[in-house]
Write an enzyme that holds these catalytic residues in place. Structure first.
Site, short mmCIF file in Angstrom:
data_model
loop_
_atom_site.label_atom_id
_atom_site.label_comp_id
_atom_site.label_asym_id
_atom_site.label_seq_id
_atom_site.Cartn_x
_atom_site.Cartn_y
_atom_site.Cartn_z
N LYS A 133 0.83 -1.12 -0.16
CA LYS A 133 -0.12 -0.10 0.23
C LYS A 133 0.72 1.03 0.54
CE LYS A 133 -4.03 -2.92 1.56
NZ LYS A 133 -4.92 -2.28 3.36
N LYS A 214 -6.10 -11.86 -5.56
CA LYS A 214 -7.62 -11.63 -4.89
C LYS A 214 -8.61 -10.64 -5.37
CE LYS A 214 -6.85 -9.43 -0.80
NZ LYS A 214 -7.62 -9.26 0.87
N LYS A 217 -12.51 -5.44 -3.81
CA LYS A 217 -13.52 -4.47 -4.19
C LYS A 217 -13.11 -3.20 -5.22
CE LYS A 217 -17.82 -2.57 -2.23
NZ LYS A 217 -19.31 -3.58 -2.38
#
Length: 348
Positions: A133, A214, A217
């Protein structure tokens, strides 16, 4: 690490110093709106089973964690309500667990400060989620992004939780919580149980557009992620466009054929069948037809949930009350634990 099957046979009550250890499960979900297929199969479905098996279960809508990627206030408020509606529609029962909003229990943040002062920075810098991130934010990651695993540890330890349902990508964060608990116990005396992981029996659900990552969203490809409130037409379209390969036979080989193997995993998870049973049923089908079989299974699974979500979203006051009532119950557990922590570290 335990799996949900036969979990209660593995749970036990014991003692920690002079304290009775009560079997307690804690888990949380970030409020990103309506959860997706991977959230449901990897976590929420497991939550529903666990609330039936254990007498002390806490599930939290983790609004403080979601703030590591700040949203507009109105969007965050709506996401909290939509996530709450979704988990209730999936079968989470506030009579069988404590369902609450994290930020309504301020002891989470207060304990995170104490635990953060016992955690070294190099350990946090080594966590893969920070590296990933941090890089995605042009190497300008925030303090919150770096330290949210400490807040996760506080979430768990505040209730003296003994077991935590986690996905494979959260195992290292739970190991941090375990290490923090042991460090605290060594410094201040045996106080926290060292929480154990409960791993989902469902394989990680992958993106329909890139089966090497994976389902998420935040995926920019809208066809990559199936949301549990998607319409039947949307579900059909997403599975029709799912990436597979040039072999038409339906087989299960996650390394060699990740796309079709992901479909098999989804099919097995939503029907409750084994991979072997799914493959037997699908013998003779080509992947194009098989995609529609999987789509139909997902539609059938989520149709009643989708209808219930719509009903619950129409009553915001009910959703708010559920979270507030759950927070009051959570505080009843958290307050005496945190007061004892304050005493142990010298705050009182």
């Amino acid at each position: 690490m335990a799996t949900p099957s036969g979990l209660i046979r593995a749970l036990h009550r014991g003692t920690l110093g002079q304290h009775m250890v009560v079997d307690r499960i804690f888990s949380g979900i970030q409020p990103t709106g309506t959860p997706h297929l991977g959230n449901y199969l990897g976590a929420i479905q497991n939550w529903v089973n666990l609330q039936e098996e254990c007498s002390s279960v806490l599930y939290s809508i983790m609004d403080m964690h979601s703030f590591t990627m700040p949203k507009e206030p109105a969007v965050l408020r709506q996401n909290i309500l939509d996530t709450t509606a979704a988990v209730l529609a999936c079968g989470i029962d506030p009579k069988k667990c404590f369902l609450f909003r994290q930020s309504l229990v301020p002891e989470h943040a207060e304990l995170a400060w104490i635990l953060g002062c016992l955690t070294n920075v190099p350990r946090l810098l080594r966590l893969p989620q920070w590296k990933m991130k941090h890089a995605s934010q042009n190497n300008e990651g925030t303090v919150g992004l770096l330290t949210y695993p400490v807040l996760q540890a506080a979430d768990i330890l505040l209730y003296k939780s003994t077991h935590v349902p986690v996905g494979e990508d959260q195992v290292l964060h739970l190991e941090l919580a375990q290490d923090i608990a042991q460090h605290f116990n060594k410094k201040y005396g045996e106080f926290f149980p060292v929480p154990k992981a409960i791993l989902s029996a469902t394989k990680k659900i992958k993106s329909l557009r890139d089966p090497t990552v994976k389902m998420s969203k935040s995926d920019p490809q809208k066809l990559a992620t199936v949301n549990i409130a998607d319409s039947p037409d949307e579900i059909v379209l997403k599975f029709r466009k799912a990436v597979t390969d040039f072999t038409s036979e339906v087989t299960y080989d996650p390394a060699g054929r990740p796309g079709v193997s992901n479909l098999v995993s989804i099919h097995a998870a939503v029907t409750g069948l084994s991979v072997k049973e799914v493959l037997h049923q699908s013998a003779g089908l080509d992947t194009a037809h098989y995609k529609m079989v999987v789509a139909e299974s997902v539609i059938q699974k989520f149709a009643p949930i989708r209808n219930e979500i719509k009903k619950l979203q129409e009553d915001k006051s009910h959703l708010i009350k559920v979270l507030e009532d759950g927070a009051e119950k959570a505080k009843e557990l958290a307050t005496p634990v945190y007061q004892e922590i304050r005493r142990l570290v010298g705050f009182q």
